[in-house]
Design an enzyme around this catalytic site. Sequence first.
Site, short mmCIF file in Angstrom:
data_model
loop_
_atom_site.label_atom_id
_atom_site.label_comp_id
_atom_site.label_asym_id
_atom_site.label_seq_id
_atom_site.Cartn_x
_atom_site.Cartn_y
_atom_site.Cartn_z
N SER A 59 8.38 -7.59 -5.95
CA SER A 59 8.96 -6.98 -6.95
C SER A 59 10.25 -6.71 -6.72
CB SER A 59 8.43 -5.86 -7.39
OG SER A 59 8.82 -5.28 -8.45
N TYR A 80 4.59 2.51 -6.00
CA TYR A 80 4.32 0.98 -6.58
C TYR A 80 5.34 -0.13 -5.72
CZ TYR A 80 5.39 -3.37 -9.18
OH TYR A 80 5.71 -4.69 -9.30
N LYS A 94 4.46 -3.10 -2.73
CA LYS A 94 5.23 -4.56 -3.19
C LYS A 94 5.84 -4.94 -1.48
CE LYS A 94 4.13 -5.83 -7.12
NZ LYS A 94 2.92 -6.89 -7.20
#
Length: 248
Positions: A141, A152, A156
Amino acid sequence: MDSRVAVVSGGGTGIGTAVAEALVRDGYDVLIVGRRADVLSAAAERISAECGRDDRVSAVAADLTDPEQLDSVLAAVGDRQVDVVVNNAGGYLGGDTGTLVGTAAHWRANLDANVLTAVLLTEALRPALRRPGGRVILISSIAAQRGGGGAYSAAKAALHGWAYDLAAQLGPEQITVNVVSPGYVAETEFFGDRMTAEGHAKRVAATLVGRAGLPGDIAEAVRYLASPGAGYVTGQVLGVNGGSVLGR
């Protein structure tokens, strides 16, 4: 040469479905994996109907954070060699971070969903990867490169470091490992009901091309990395973000 086989996690919706469809059109037998059997079945039926290849898409429901459930994936692969593994499972998982207990649970959930799923699927299929010529592709991402997503983003970003190590390990066997890092992609379940018109417009305005990404944009990047033409590309992060973040 026997049939080419690809395994796509998170293959029931959005980017995963687009990747699966692109690989089917390129002649692969594709196994899509995810947690929701009904969603996977519907995706497999739709891809088969649209591609006119009823025998090329199969589905296995499995929670890839649970090592024991990888057995069902291995059973579906059988004794075939695997040409391409696309680790797309994951997403942003919210949670109560008002306490240390809540923070720990939030971080573990995001790391499990985005990192552990990729590690376990890849390690389970590692003996079956075609040698030479196998491909491991991780879907990361833009949040890994510019932050903004908390746990998050960190999860990633962890995929990038692991991809570099894996590329070094598998390179001598002529297996490549690369990361595709999408920017804002519309028409997925990622934002759920959190996306507003203002949020969409802001993300589009941050691009250089003046539009949101689509699942097909990411699928095309995966197609390239899966192709014979990308045999000299490994250990790389390919940003597909409309110029929202420039190369780094």
